[in-house]
Design an enzyme around this catalytic site. Sequence first.
Site, short mmCIF file in Angstrom:
data_model
loop_
_atom_site.label_atom_id
_atom_site.label_comp_id
_atom_site.label_asym_id
_atom_site.label_seq_id
_atom_site.Cartn_x
_atom_site.Cartn_y
_atom_site.Cartn_z
N GLN A 61 8.39 13.48 -1.47
CA GLN A 61 8.61 12.26 -0.70
C GLN A 61 9.94 11.60 -1.02
O GLN A 61 10.35 10.66 -0.34
CB GLN A 61 7.47 11.27 -0.95
CG GLN A 61 7.44 10.73 -2.38
CD GLN A 61 6.17 9.96 -2.67
OE1 GLN A 61 5.12 10.55 -2.91
NE2 GLN A 61 6.27 8.64 -2.65
N HIS A 361 -0.88 4.83 -5.67
CA HIS A 361 -0.35 6.13 -5.27
C HIS A 361 -1.47 6.98 -4.69
O HIS A 361 -2.63 6.88 -5.12
CB HIS A 361 0.23 6.83 -6.50
CG HIS A 361 0.98 8.10 -6.21
ND1 HIS A 361 2.00 8.19 -5.29
CD2 HIS A 361 0.87 9.34 -6.74
CE1 HIS A 361 2.48 9.42 -5.27
NE2 HIS A 361 1.80 10.14 -6.14
#
Length: 444
Positions: A61, A361
Amino acid sequence: MINSELIQRFQANYASDPINQAVENAVARVGMQEASFNNQTLRHHPFVFSHETKKGDITNQKSSGRCWMFAALNTARVDSLTKLNVESFEFSQNYPFFWDKLERANYFLNSIIETVNEPLEGRLVQHLLFDPISDGGQWDMFAGLLRKYGAVPKSAMPETFHSSNSRGLNQFITSKLREFAKTLRDAAASGASTKELEDQKEDMLYFVYNTLVKTLGMPPTEFTYEYRDRDNNFHRIENISPQDFFNDYVGWDLENIVSLINAPTQDKPYGRRYTVKYLGTVLEEQPINYINVPNDVLKEAAVNAIKNNEPVWFGCDVGKISDRTSGIMDLDLYQYDKTLSQPSQLDKAARLDYGDSLLTHAMVLVGVDLDSDGKPINWKVENSWGKDVGDKGIFSMSDAWFDQYTYQIAVNKQYIPEEWLKALDQPVIELQPWDPMGALAKVQ
């Protein structure tokens, strides 16, 4: 009161224990985490698991908070690998990122219009203004994006500088959205009707759209995808829409995927359904829904899915007692009781109540190591931080860590006992926007 006598007592107490000086020297050289690292914990994480699912290549990411998108798409592509008959496949993460930003802007501006009569200095309006276009999200928010926009292969909408480095883009749009919020509230104060405010909103949304196209690219309405399968046979899928691609090459019934949370606080009884006010992305989609259940229910559902070769999206507080280098998440990883005298004494409920922990997360459960009684020992975790962390991008999470720092999973209804699904038929309990269970997964 802190005075010279108190400081002298502190200094004497510190000097009376010779271990303090040794620890001080070690911490000065390597920091308190490395000085407290329990090397014995490595022996409990051989990165071998009794049950594993299929998975794709490790993704990255980069400098963005899109973990929830990466985790969802990494889960979805397992079905695509089979349907396309390929060794490797990756969805475009930039594609839903574009639509989430536009939808998030619309959701924010609509919320501002709804709250024009709320005081500017009040907690609600200040909450809305704090982070209106965050990269972060949760499972139900992504499900709404999939339903409306579908998904595309990475080649159909590749990464750009700002999809991989989102901070500058977020700062720019956030500033404009706050400006727009002032414009709308000022207009309302001058007597503008709701219809007039909504008309202004359209021009504001075009500004956001214009910015997103310039920074992320124009999202495709249809595309052609060419690839070779495992047997080296060439395929061309011509002029397909993102919605049809998702339906044909993933095929999930999103209505059957349920979000389970574990929030053992007194204000959230187990077996009830919850939502969070003013939390969402696609305005017309159904609100976020959670069923709060004990940890054992989360784990049983996840184990059963993994046994059926289905990876599981999950959200956790990844920064707590974990190590990026080794890829280990374990309560015994750091011996702070030996180096810094006292570890945290808060339990999971207290950490939520007192702001010491929340979901930060999202990753994917792609395996589990079960003992002879069928109980989890360690969990295999697919992260989205690239191959240079953990075991080539894979983390090992102890079952005890799961209990303390995992807060949410998304799993098919078939893996959830009926007694807990009954919560879906009960009235939903609305949580305040600042409730810890409204936290977004966005750690880079």
